[in-house]
Design a protein around this motif. Sequence first.
Motif, PDB file in Angstrom:
ATOM      1  N   GLN A   2       0.836  -1.192   0.000  1.00  0.00           N
ATOM      2  CA  GLN A   2       0.000   0.000   0.000  1.00  0.00           C
ATOM      3  C   GLN A   2       0.876   1.250   0.000  1.00  0.00           C
ATOM      4  N   GLU A   3       0.525   2.206  -0.876  1.00  0.00           N
ATOM      5  CA  GLU A   3       1.214   3.496  -0.941  1.00  0.00           C
ATOM      6  C   GLU A   3       0.905   4.288   0.321  1.00  0.00           C
ATOM      7  N   SER A  62       1.687  11.436  -2.341  1.00  0.00           N
ATOM      8  CA  SER A  62       2.444  10.200  -2.213  1.00  0.00           C
ATOM      9  C   SER A  62       3.685  10.347  -3.074  1.00  0.00           C
ATOM     10  N   TYR A 106      -2.801   5.786  -9.499  1.00  0.00           N
ATOM     11  CA  TYR A 106      -2.740   5.303  -8.126  1.00  0.00           C
ATOM     12  C   TYR A 106      -3.940   4.446  -7.758  1.00  0.00           C
ATOM     13  N   HIS A 107      -4.769   4.091  -8.733  1.00  0.00           N
ATOM     14  CA  HIS A 107      -5.888   3.196  -8.451  1.00  0.00           C
ATOM     15  C   HIS A 107      -5.351   1.832  -8.028  1.00  0.00           C
ATOM     16  N   LYS A 109      -4.108   1.010  -5.159  1.00  0.00           N
ATOM     17  CA  LYS A 109      -2.976   1.086  -4.232  1.00  0.00           C
ATOM     18  C   LYS A 109      -3.391   1.511  -2.832  1.00  0.00           C
TER      19      LYS A 109
END
Length: 173
Positions: A2-3, A62, A106-107, A109
Amino acid sequence: MQEKLVCRWAVSGDIDRIRKMYYDVIDHMPQTVYFDWEKGRWPSDEYLVSSIDCKELYIGESGGEIVCAAILNHEYNEGYDEAPWQIDADENDTLMVHTLAVSPYYHGKGISVQFVRSIIEAAREKNLRAVRLDIIVGNVAAGKLYEKCGFKFIQHFVSRVKIEEVYFFEYVL
């Protein structure tokens, strides 16, 4: 993995990176069922700058990149006054979520869930009673996201001002 997301209120120096994130979202929209934003029109630069000036534009970063944003304020959309909300609270006691977007890069994540949970915490810090929002009918991914984060579906609403159908959601604090 996970970001990691860091959330904060936007400042004027963020506008170019915020615009780029929204443009990335708009470029990706034809690949989704939800498609009504347009570069230069919505969300407009004027709306974004005004939201920054009013300290209503909330962002997530991020890796030094702005990857999500939303307008958070007390302004109800049409129909909110008539909805059967879980609690009786007026506009000043609720946080309204508008124009929430997450970069398509970023989907998947974990960014969306972190961002929505951070919005809930921002509302708690302001001692508000609920977080409310609407989504366009057909935006299934957004509905699943909000339900995963603890929001309750309130009702289906058909706008009388513009041809649009939305679902109302609420998170009681």
